[in-house]
Design a protein around this motif. Structure first.
Motif, mmCIF file in Angstrom:
data_model
loop_
_atom_site.group_PDB
_atom_site.id
_atom_site.type_symbol
_atom_site.label_atom_id
_atom_site.label_comp_id
_atom_site.label_asym_id
_atom_site.label_seq_id
_atom_site.Cartn_x
_atom_site.Cartn_y
_atom_site.Cartn_z
ATOM 1 N N TYR A 1 -8.198 1.575 1.668
ATOM 2 C CA TYR A 1 -7.709 0.901 0.467
ATOM 3 C C TYR A 1 -8.123 -0.577 0.446
ATOM 4 N N TYR B 1 0.849 -1.202 0.000
ATOM 5 C CA TYR B 1 0.000 0.000 0.000
ATOM 6 C C TYR B 1 0.891 1.260 0.000
ATOM 7 N N ARG C 1 -11.097 -0.280 -1.986
ATOM 8 C CA ARG C 1 -10.538 -0.007 -3.316
ATOM 9 C C ARG C 1 -9.792 -1.168 -3.951
#
Ligand code: GTP
Ligand code: MG
Length: 321
Positions: A235, A193, A239
């Protein structure tokens, strides 16, 4: 044109939340007492090996979080025993398990048929747990990589400590290896990430190695620890496309499951490539339901922290069940 770059100052509320996060991280990291117990356990083991195999050159080393500086108060000690001769009398983890039992260690679990055979045990006199393997040198290599990543930017360590702690509190990282994901796997998810954040905080592992694990001259990303920490949950909660992609710390980007031919195996719901063996999916321990549960946990943490970027929000995020 100014010849000095003005450093961005974070708004007061972001600074306050960063301080709160750092305090929280300090409250979960391993204490000096943990370190002393770890050293005592190593000397105990060393004595046991010397007594039982006096003729042999047997080496004891630690790896995992105690070496990468990510140890928590509740972390085990990961130990590697290296026998330097092929005719060593110490050949199996079961043999080792017997020696530990004789020495008074308890809760001994021997996993001889795992990919890397290990023995897990608890030392009641020292109050510390250990995972011991025989002759697995890969673990030292990937520990060195984690260590280099943690040292790359000062924001990474508190985030990694907190995310590992969160995984333990929310019960998807079991103390007996029964967890959905290992600490190592979730740490790789955090690192990827940070590699994908714009601008990236961390380069790819390939770039790090080429640069001989050197520290950067410039860090273009000045985001607060808090916004990165919350961004991590957002995230993986909303996502990241679990169905299509493979997390690759080695490359520093996402690979396609299809291209890797990892799309047809039901053990590959969540894919995290082992940086030093790209045929291995570190997350193949998580089935479809567990990955769904994991995703809901990421969403839960994000929703809490989005509402309350403060001490109370952190207490709620880390609530044990
Ligand atoms: P805590 O013990 O929870 O503090 O976490 P840790 O950071 O020590 O990680 P963990 O105990 O999960 O793993 C310890 C080390 O074992 C890692 O740093 C890796 O080197 C190695 N390791 C763990 N799981 C795997 C795996 O599935 N594959 C490989 N190749 N190595 C692993
Ligand atoms: Mg460990």
């Amino acid at each position: 044109i100014a010849d000095t770059v003005k450093e961005e100052v974070l708004p007061q509320d972001e600074q306050d939340f960063d301080i709160e996060l750092q305090k929280f991280a300090a409250s979960v990291e391993a204490t000096e007492g943990h370190k002393q117990r770890r050293i005592a356990l190593l000397s105990k083991l060393s004595r046991v090996l010397q007594t039982n195999f006096p003729e042999e050159d047997i080496e004891l080393t630690t790896f995992g979080s105690t070496e990468s500086n990510l140890a928590l108060r509740r972390s085990d000690v990961d130990i590697c025993i290296q026998t330097h001769s092929r005719t060593s009398k110490l050949q199996t983890t079961c043999q080792l398990a017997r020696l530990l039992h004789e020495e008074g260690l308890v809760n001994i679990v021997c996993i001889p048929r795992a990919r890397v055979p290990i023995v897990k045990a608890w030392d009641p006199s020292l109050g510390i747990a250990c995972d011991i393997n025989l002759n697995n040198s890969l673990a030292k290599t990937n520990t060195a990589m984690i260590k280099a990543c943690v040292e790359y930017d000062a924001r990474i360590r508190p985030m990694a400590l907190l995310i590992k702690h969160w995984a333990k509190c929310r019960k998807f990282n079991g103390t007996k290896g029964k967890g959905v994901l290992s600490s190592y796997t979730i740490t790789c998810m955090l690192l990827n990430y940070l590699q994908l954040t714009d601008p990236p905080i961390l380069p790819s592992m390939v770039a790090l190695q080429q640069n001989d694990y050197c520290k950067p001259k410039v860090q273009l990303n000045e985001k607060s620890i808090g916004s990165l920490f919350i961004g991590f949950f957002e995230y993986y909660g909303y996502r990241f496309e679990y169905e299509s992609y493979v997390i690759s710390v080695k490359q520093g980007y996402l690979l396609s499951k299809k291209t890797k031919v990892w799309d047809s195996d039901q053990n590959n719901i969540l894919c995290v490539e082992e940086p030093f063996n790209n045929m291995r999916n570190l997350a193949n321990t998580a089935n479809e339901m567990e990955v769904m549960g994991l995703r809901l946990e990421f969403q839960r943490a994000y929703q809490i922290l989005k509402r309350s970027r403060d001490h109370a929000g952190l207490v709620e995020t880390f609530r044990e069940f």
